[in-house]
Design a protein around this motif. Structure first.
Motif, PDB file in Angstrom:
ATOM      1  N   ARG A 146      -9.070  14.113   3.156  1.00  0.00           N
ATOM      2  CA  ARG A 146      -9.803  15.352   3.417  1.00  0.00           C
ATOM      3  C   ARG A 146     -10.145  15.489   4.899  1.00  0.00           C
ATOM      4  NH1 ARG A 146     -13.231  11.597   1.199  1.00  0.00           N
ATOM      5  NH2 ARG A 146     -15.390  11.519   1.960  1.00  0.00           N
ATOM      6  N   ILE A 170      -5.243   9.189   6.494  1.00  0.00           N
ATOM      7  CA  ILE A 170      -4.975   8.116   5.535  1.00  0.00           C
ATOM      8  C   ILE A 170      -4.858   8.735   4.143  1.00  0.00           C
ATOM      9  CG2 ILE A 170      -5.936   6.047   4.460  1.00  0.00           C
ATOM     10  CD1 ILE A 170      -7.421   5.557   7.152  1.00  0.00           C
ATOM     11  N   MET A 171      -3.833   8.363   3.410  1.00  0.00           N
ATOM     12  CA  MET A 171      -3.635   8.896   2.056  1.00  0.00           C
ATOM     13  C   MET A 171      -3.487   7.741   1.074  1.00  0.00           C
ATOM     14  SD  MET A 171      -1.002  12.056   2.395  1.00  0.00           S
ATOM     15  CE  MET A 171      -1.322  13.390   3.560  1.00  0.00           C
ATOM     16  N   VAL A 172      -3.727   8.045  -0.194  1.00  0.00           N
ATOM     17  CA  VAL A 172      -3.405   7.057  -1.227  1.00  0.00           C
ATOM     18  C   VAL A 172      -2.344   7.650  -2.161  1.00  0.00           C
ATOM     19  CG1 VAL A 172      -4.240   5.468  -2.978  1.00  0.00           C
ATOM     20  CG2 VAL A 172      -5.720   6.071  -1.067  1.00  0.00           C
ATOM     21  N   ASP A 173      -2.737   8.580  -3.020  1.00  0.00           N
ATOM     22  CA  ASP A 173      -1.744   9.087  -3.977  1.00  0.00           C
ATOM     23  C   ASP A 173      -0.861  10.179  -3.366  1.00  0.00           C
ATOM     24  OD1 ASP A 173      -4.285  10.651  -4.239  1.00  0.00           O
ATOM     25  OD2 ASP A 173      -2.972  11.901  -5.456  1.00  0.00           O
ATOM     26  N   GLU A 224       0.860  -1.185   0.000  1.00  0.00           N
ATOM     27  CA  GLU A 224       0.000   0.000   0.000  1.00  0.00           C
ATOM     28  C   GLU A 224       0.896   1.236   0.000  1.00  0.00           C
ATOM     29  OE1 GLU A 224      -2.260   0.347   3.658  1.00  0.00           O
ATOM     30  OE2 GLU A 224      -0.614  -0.439   4.848  1.00  0.00           O
ATOM     31  N   ARG A 225       0.289   2.390  -0.275  1.00  0.00           N
ATOM     32  CA  ARG A 225       1.035   3.651  -0.262  1.00  0.00           C
ATOM     33  C   ARG A 225       0.788   4.324   1.077  1.00  0.00           C
ATOM     34  NH1 ARG A 225       2.039   5.803  -5.713  1.00  0.00           N
ATOM     35  NH2 ARG A 225       1.887   7.879  -4.778  1.00  0.00           N
ATOM     36  N   CYS A 234      -7.077  11.924  -4.954  1.00  0.00           N
ATOM     37  CA  CYS A 234      -8.115  11.002  -4.474  1.00  0.00           C
ATOM     38  C   CYS A 234      -9.025  11.565  -3.389  1.00  0.00           C
ATOM     39  CB  CYS A 234      -7.495   9.687  -4.032  1.00  0.00           C
ATOM     40  SG  CYS A 234      -6.878   9.637  -2.349  1.00  0.00           S
ATOM     41  N   GLY A 235      -8.545  12.460  -2.556  1.00  0.00           N
ATOM     42  CA  GLY A 235      -9.416  13.039  -1.528  1.00  0.00           C
ATOM     43  C   GLY A 235      -9.575  12.192  -0.281  1.00  0.00           C
ATOM     44  N   SER A 236      -8.804  11.127  -0.165  1.00  0.00           N
ATOM     45  CA  SER A 236      -8.861  10.275   1.024  1.00  0.00           C
ATOM     46  C   SER A 236      -8.486  11.058   2.285  1.00  0.00           C
ATOM     47  CB  SER A 236      -7.889   9.103   0.836  1.00  0.00           C
ATOM     48  OG  SER A 236      -7.623   8.466   2.050  1.00  0.00           O
ATOM     49  N   ASN A 244      -5.907  20.027 -10.634  1.00  0.00           N
ATOM     50  CA  ASN A 244      -4.907  19.833  -9.585  1.00  0.00           C
ATOM     51  C   ASN A 244      -4.050  21.083  -9.422  1.00  0.00           C
ATOM     52  OD1 ASN A 244      -2.213  18.886  -8.439  1.00  0.00           O
ATOM     53  ND2 ASN A 244      -3.483  17.093  -8.207  1.00  0.00           N
ATOM     54  N   PHE A 254      -7.763  19.222   1.590  1.00  0.00           N
ATOM     55  CA  PHE A 254      -6.963  18.013   1.394  1.00  0.00           C
ATOM     56  C   PHE A 254      -5.619  18.198   2.090  1.00  0.00           C
ATOM     57  CE2 PHE A 254      -8.969  16.654  -2.944  1.00  0.00           C
ATOM     58  CZ  PHE A 254     -10.213  16.598  -2.332  1.00  0.00           C
ATOM     59  N   THR A 260      -3.679  -2.850   0.161  1.00  0.00           N
ATOM     60  CA  THR A 260      -4.603  -1.722   0.248  1.00  0.00           C
ATOM     61  C   THR A 260      -6.038  -2.210   0.447  1.00  0.00           C
ATOM     62  OG1 THR A 260      -3.176  -0.512  -1.246  1.00  0.00           O
ATOM     63  CG2 THR A 260      -5.405   0.350  -0.951  1.00  0.00           C
ATOM     64  N   THR A 287      -1.159  13.366  -3.870  1.00  0.00           N
ATOM     65  CA  THR A 287      -0.989  14.514  -4.765  1.00  0.00           C
ATOM     66  C   THR A 287      -2.308  15.247  -5.035  1.00  0.00           C
ATOM     67  OG1 THR A 287      -1.320  13.170  -6.760  1.00  0.00           O
ATOM     68  CG2 THR A 287       0.933  13.368  -5.945  1.00  0.00           C
ATOM     69  N   GLY A 288      -3.326  14.983  -4.238  1.00  0.00           N
ATOM     70  CA  GLY A 288      -4.588  15.709  -4.401  1.00  0.00           C
ATOM     71  C   GLY A 288      -5.601  15.000  -5.270  1.00  0.00           C
ATOM     72  N   LEU A 293      -0.984  21.519  -8.029  1.00  0.00           N
ATOM     73  CA  LEU A 293       0.457  21.420  -7.773  1.00  0.00           C
ATOM     74  C   LEU A 293       1.308  22.180  -8.790  1.00  0.00           C
ATOM     75  CD1 LEU A 293       0.985  17.775  -6.488  1.00  0.00           C
ATOM     76  CD2 LEU A 293       0.761  19.897  -5.207  1.00  0.00           C
ATOM     77  N   SER A 316     -14.614   9.527  -2.810  1.00  0.00           N
ATOM     78  CA  SER A 316     -14.650  10.102  -4.155  1.00  0.00           C
ATOM     79  C   SER A 316     -14.483   8.924  -5.119  1.00  0.00           C
ATOM     80  CB  SER A 316     -13.497  11.087  -4.360  1.00  0.00           C
ATOM     81  OG  SER A 316     -12.278  10.393  -4.512  1.00  0.00           O
ATOM     82  N   LEU A 364      -8.394  16.561  -9.093  1.00  0.00           N
ATOM     83  CA  LEU A 364      -8.853  16.977  -7.767  1.00  0.00           C
ATOM     84  C   LEU A 364     -10.357  16.723  -7.711  1.00  0.00           C
ATOM     85  CD1 LEU A 364      -7.134  18.615  -5.516  1.00  0.00           C
ATOM     86  CD2 LEU A 364      -8.533  20.523  -6.176  1.00  0.00           C
ATOM     87  N   MET A 396      -4.371  -0.035  -6.899  1.00  0.00           N
ATOM     88  CA  MET A 396      -3.809  -0.682  -5.715  1.00  0.00           C
ATOM     89  C   MET A 396      -4.357  -2.102  -5.504  1.00  0.00           C
ATOM     90  SD  MET A 396      -1.903   1.848  -5.059  1.00  0.00           S
ATOM     91  CE  MET A 396      -1.014   1.087  -3.699  1.00  0.00           C
ATOM     92  N   ASN A 437     -12.571   8.852  -7.580  1.00  0.00           N
ATOM     93  CA  ASN A 437     -11.123   8.719  -7.783  1.00  0.00           C
ATOM     94  C   ASN A 437     -10.491   7.818  -6.731  1.00  0.00           C
ATOM     95  OD1 ASN A 437     -11.096  10.356  -9.985  1.00  0.00           O
ATOM     96  ND2 ASN A 437      -9.810  11.954  -9.087  1.00  0.00           N
ATOM     97  N   GLU A 438     -10.861   8.057  -5.465  1.00  0.00           N
ATOM     98  CA  GLU A 438     -10.248   7.251  -4.408  1.00  0.00           C
ATOM     99  C   GLU A 438     -10.691   5.794  -4.519  1.00  0.00           C
ATOM    100  OE1 GLU A 438     -11.096   8.245  -0.306  1.00  0.00           O
ATOM    101  OE2 GLU A 438      -9.857   6.580   0.397  1.00  0.00           O
TER     102      GLU A 438
END
Lengths: 285, 472
Positions: A226, A214-217, A43-44, A222-224, B404, A235, B282, A219-220, B406, B261, B245, B272, B263-264
């Motif tokens: 938040r 908890i994070m996944v990517d 996992e990341r 996925c929003g996990s 995004n 985020f 994961t 880099t913004g 960044l 989301s 985002l 994953m 995405n997640e």
């Protein structure tokens, strides 16, 4: 692949790793973190960069064994490699001369407090540090914190070292002593950060906390990660990880961090059963 | 082609593509459609009447010479057909699967005027698969190196297209990918059962063999800024960072445990491999009752992914009616076959949690359709007093993505729209910053793989021109 150049046990279940990652080492600033993945099935997970050496091209991470991934990471040896390390992520800590800055570190959170304390010191702050842990054996980075602090206080929950009590007790005394505090940065378990924010709120002292959702990517995307900050969804990976502690919905963060308790326990049990024996054998303890 | 022959050809019925049985496939992540057999492909290809002015090719965002590759298939020259495709499309096995052909090439197919159009997408997929599976992937001859270097930020459909087009012209190309594997939405978003990941990996490998360098775990904006890339040896930069985002709905309870989301949710399951937890580390909450909010392809992918994690029920909640759903008709059909339920003209107003902050229900309101809005679709209006509750323990929000932050954060001289998308010329992909181009969802907001690839194609042409002439 990112090679582990040095490994050091700091406390029970707490390990320091110096990892070869030259470009991250060159760029990172205090407060930033990396996301890493150990292997193809991994996992990341996010981990704060505690230190870096741009000349050697290494970053230092400090990890506490709390589940399968952190256990696997802690069991790696010098010369082993981590499959993916990405960073530096998050916004760096805002550093300025606040006059007196109080750096509060709880448990492994001290690993995050340390680089921030050093940056504040370099910016001319008078750095007062309060680091605490449940018990003496779990205390980390005492010497390092001393080296960047004008004053250092130590607390243990069980009184086995330093003040008997919590970091907030020292902070309360400090405030009661009418000493002018420019800002407080607190990093540690969420309940500790919540307690620190409660102590400083009535006095209107700027209190920054570094959040660990908890994070996944990272880099913004996925929003996990938040969290609710002053009623707004933010985020942590791109807007944080540091926020004004008086604006954070800590209870929500605690609940969200418990999202996968069942799965984490299951993964850990499987890990201990299948791979644990082999790992411990290899490590020799 | 003489009219008699054309008439005969148009009589051939459209060939169906064999698929996994819905009851079976909803329990696995294998690809739904098996693809044509060589015989079926030849028969289907023979339905093409080889129009002199092919409308289909004009309907293709990357300008594939459709009649030509279809004719090669009809002649049994499958590998040659794949090569023909690859002249204009770096990712034919992907596009054959995920392009909305019904809105593009097949929509204008002349054969389709009288009956059903030629299955151009399925033929594209067939040729690309055939080439890959028969180990006859040809690497085109790369011209002499120009000595110019291009940084491509983002290894998704737009970036991979730019990379392929430029490396073929002799430029050095490095793709910087933030995740641990290239592919962008093709690997984190689109599920395995619609686009197997080994196909994406094969297409990426093909680019590598042509000389494209892939650097993963490289977050531009953090590891290096665009200015640092430009001063550090790159002559041009293409930004293809995607729609990075996720939007939430800003309704109460949205941060309860179990609300994801899209995405997640998709990243956890696809990239994953949470569906193989604990084999893979994961986790994802599988849930008993799952609701998916939205009506687009991402919502549909989320819903069909959720179905495969074996809950009791998966329901899509969409605020308009089925006719307005932006998802592909084929996917809606697939979803319905797999047992997906729909609540049309419905919108969530609040998520409800239990004592531990875990999702237990969603409160919705019924919607009526009012007068058309700026998109031409009738605007949904909540019907007062129509609130009702649905039990659910997982909710997936698929209502679109913002841009995004960044790259804009560290590139202050990039011009942005009010939604923070990067402003780039539609024809050339040029941004307002010298040497910097952009395309795909970071410019468009949420769109499709093929439109991003079309942007990549045009940007590659103008990057090549810029590198050759030096004129900005």
């Amino acid at each position: 692949m990112f090679e582990i150049k040095e490994k050091k046990k700091l406390a029970h279940l707490v390990t320091l790793l110096r990892v070869k990652a030259p470009r991250i080492a060159e760029k990172r600033k205090a407060g930033q973190f990396v996301v890493l993945r150990l292997n193809e099935h991994g996992e990341r997970i996010p981990l704060t960069i505690a230190d870096s050496d741009p000349v050697e091209g290494t970053i230092t991470i400090i990890v506490q064994e709390v589940g399968k991934t952190t256990a696997l990471l802690s069991n790696k040896l010098e010369g082993d490699a981590i499959l993916d390390v990405v960073g530096p992520l998050g916004r760096p800590t805002h550093i300025e001369n606040y006059g007196t800055a109080v750096c509060v570190g709880g448990g492994i959170g001290t690993a995050v407090t340390y680089p921030i304390g050093r940056a504040l010191k370099e910016a001319g702050c008078k750095v007062v540090s309060v680091i605490g842990s449940r018990t003496k054996d779990l205390l980390i980075l005492e010497d390092e914190m001393r080296s960047v602090s004008d004053e250092l206080f130590i607390t243990t929950d069980d009184g086995s070292y330093g003040h008997h009590g919590f970091v907030t007790n020292v902070l309360e005394e400090f405030i009661a002593g009418k000493r002018k505090i420019g800002m407080v940065i607190a990093v540690g378990p969420v309940p500790m950060m919540r307690a620190v924010a409660q102590v400083t709120r009535p006095h209107g002292i700027l209190t920054m906390v570094s959040l660990n959702p908890i994070m996944v990517d990272g880099t913004g995307m996925c929003g996990s990660c938040r969290v609710t900050i002053a009623g707004q969804n933010r985020f942590v990976c791109v807007d944080g990880p540091e926020f004004n502690g008086h604006e954070v919905d800590f209870n929500e963060l605690i609940r969200r961090n418990r999202s996968y308790l069942k799965e984490e326990r299951m993964a850990m049990e499987e890990f201990v059963y299948h791979e644990g024996a082999r790992c411990y054998e290899r490590r020799g303890d | 082609m003489d009219p008699k022959e054309a008439k005969e050809r148009m009589k051939i019925p459209r060939q169906d593509m064999p698929e996994q049985d819905p009851g079976e496939r909803v329990r696995n992540f294998y690809e739904v459609a098996y693809g044509y057999t060589p015989e079926q492909a030849v028969t289907e290809a023979r339905r093409c009447i080889q129009c002199k002015t092919p409308l289909c090719a004009a309907g293709c965002p990357v300008g594939i010479d459709i009649p030509w590759f279809v004719r090669l298939i009809a002649e049994g020259k499958f590998v040659e057909a794949a090569w023909k495709l690859k002249e204009t499309n770096g990712l034919p096995a992907v596009c054959g699967r995920v392009c909305p052909q019904e809105d593009q090439c097949e929509k204008v197919c002349v054969t389709g005027k009288r009956g059903k159009p030629v299955s151009i997408g399925r033929l594209e997929r067939f040729a690309a698969d055939y080439e890959r599976e028969h180990g006859e992937t040809a690497i085109p001859e790369i011209p002499r190196r120009t000595g110019k270097k291009v940084a491509v930020i983002g290894g998704g459909p737009a970036g991979l297209t730019v990379a392929g087009d430029l490396v073929k012209r002799g430029h050095g190309v490095t793709v910087f990918e933030a995740l641990h594997t290239p592919g962008g939405v093709l690997v984190y978003g689109i599920p395995e059962f619609r686009l197997p990941k080994n196909i994406v990996a094969a297409e990426v490998e093909y680019l590598r063999r042509m000389g494209v360098e892939m650097e993963c775990n490289a977050v531009i904006g953090k590891l290096e800024t665009i200015d640092e890339l430009l001063s550090g040896g790159f002559d041009a930069v293409f930004i293809g960072t995607g729609a990075g985002l996720p939007y939430f709905m800003n309704i109460p309870g949205e941060n309860l445990v179990g609300v994801y989301s899209a995405n997640e949710y998709l990243t956890r399951v696809n990239l994953m491999r949470a569906y193989e937890f604990p084999e893979y580390d994961t986790p994802v909450i599988r849930g008993r009752r799952v609701v998916v909010v939205g009506g687009g392809n991402t919502a549909m992918d989320s819903a069909r992914t959720a179905l495969r994690l074996c809950p009791e029920e998966v329901t899509m909640i969409y605020r308009r009616s089925m006719e307005e759903m932006p998802a592909r008709v084929e996917e809606i059909h697939h979803g319905a076959e797999e047992g997906l339920k729909f609540q049309f003209l419905t919108n969530p107003v609040r998520f409800v949690g239990d004592d531990e902050g875990r999702l237990k229900a969603v409160e919705c309101v019924r919607m009526g359709l009012g007068s058309p809005d700026e998109s031409g679709r009738r605007r949904p209006v909540p019907a007062e007093g129509s609130e009702f509750c649905m039990d659910c323990d997982v909710a997936i929000i698929a209502v679109g993505n913002g841009a995004n932050p960044l790259i804009p954060q560290t590139t202050p001289d990039l011009k942005l729209t009010k939604w923070n998308n990067i402003v780039a010329d539609g024809e050339t992909g040029r941004t307002g910053k010298k040497g910097v181009f952009a395309g795909g969802d970071i410019v468009r907001g949420g769109a499709t793989v093929i439109l991003a690839m079309g942007d990549g194609r045009r940007a590659a042409n103008s990057i090549h021109e810029y590198l050759t002439t030096g004129v900005w």
